[in-house]
Design an enzyme around this catalytic site. Structure first.
Site, PDB file in Angstrom:
ATOM      1  CB  CYS A  60      -6.095   0.014   4.799  1.00 15.81           C
ATOM      2  SG  CYS A  60      -4.241  -0.433   4.846  1.00 15.81           S
TER       3      CYS A  60
ATOM      4  CD  GLU B 296      -1.590   3.997   3.232  1.00 11.96           C
ATOM      5  OE1 GLU B 296      -1.172   3.676   2.297  1.00 11.96           O
ATOM      6  OE2 GLU B 296      -3.047   5.060   3.452  1.00 11.96           O
TER       7      GLU B 296
ATOM      8  CG  HIS C  14      -2.105  -0.846   0.936  1.00  9.45           C
ATOM      9  ND1 HIS C  14      -2.970  -0.961   2.451  1.00  9.45           N
ATOM     10  CD2 HIS C  14      -2.341  -2.301  -0.274  1.00  9.45           C
ATOM     11  CE1 HIS C  14      -3.510  -2.196   1.214  1.00  9.45           C
ATOM     12  NE2 HIS C  14      -3.393  -3.111   1.200  1.00  9.45           N
TER      13      HIS C  14
ATOM     14  CB  CYS D   4      -1.568   1.573   6.197  1.00  7.65           C
ATOM     15  SG  CYS D   4      -1.045   1.291   4.031  1.00  7.65           S
TER      16      CYS D   4
HETATM   17 ZN   LIG Z   1      -3.917   0.277   3.554  1.00 10.84          ZN
END
Ligand SMILES: [Zn+2]
Length: 154
Positions: free
Chosen positions: A81, A53, A51, A84
């Site tokens: 999310c 981040e 992801h 993250c």
């Molecule tokens: Zn994430």
């Protein structure tokens, strides 16, 4: 601050136009300077944890030569999310700013609500089997850690 957010958003837009991954971008800033940038690379790197981040945190930590993002801020194109958020808490930046919300993400097909619901359940009630498997060596890693004289705590 808005310029950093616009860079995160531009990284997310570029990611889509280049078919590199999902529509997410993030930058890490320390003392007014960008020290890390990340884009979602789940599909291009076959990595479900790639992801934006997380990629930005990895980039910033590599650039800074550290495993903590002290005095850093993360600008993400979207609300992080749960995975993250976990990574963010471990990295310990001072602040996280996000442009769009998890509701916006859900409307575009990226719904992480089920993870929040799964986390709230007891381990044995989750969709994915999660249970303790005790063996005699279960405590060995912690005993090694506690007695180590050369460990680097974090
Ligand atoms: Zn994430």
């Amino acid at each position: 601050m808005e310029n950093f957010m616009k860079m995160a958003i531009q990284a997310a837009v570029d990611n889509v136009s280049e078919n590199h991954g999902g529509p997410f971008g993030a930058v890490v800033v320390k003392e007014g300077k960008i020290v890390g940038i990340g884009r979602n690379e789940v599909t291009s790197s076959n990595d479900p944890t790639a992801h934006a981040e997380i990629q930005a945190i990895r980039s910033a930590c590599a650039n800074l030569g550290t495993f903590q993002l002290e005095d850093c801020e993360i600008y993400s194109s979207c609300e992080p999310c749960p995975m993250c958020m976990g990574a963010i808490f471990w990295a310990r930046p001072t602040a996280v700013y996000f442009a769009s919300t998890k509701e916006d993400a859900a409307a575009a097909g990226f719904d992480d609500q089920f993870i929040y619901e799964q986390l709230a359940l007891a381990a044995g009630e989750r969709q994915i089997i999660m249970k303790q498997l005790f063996v005699q060596e279960s405590q060995d890693p912690f005993q090694a850690w506690v007695s180590s004289l050369t460990k680097i705590t974090y």
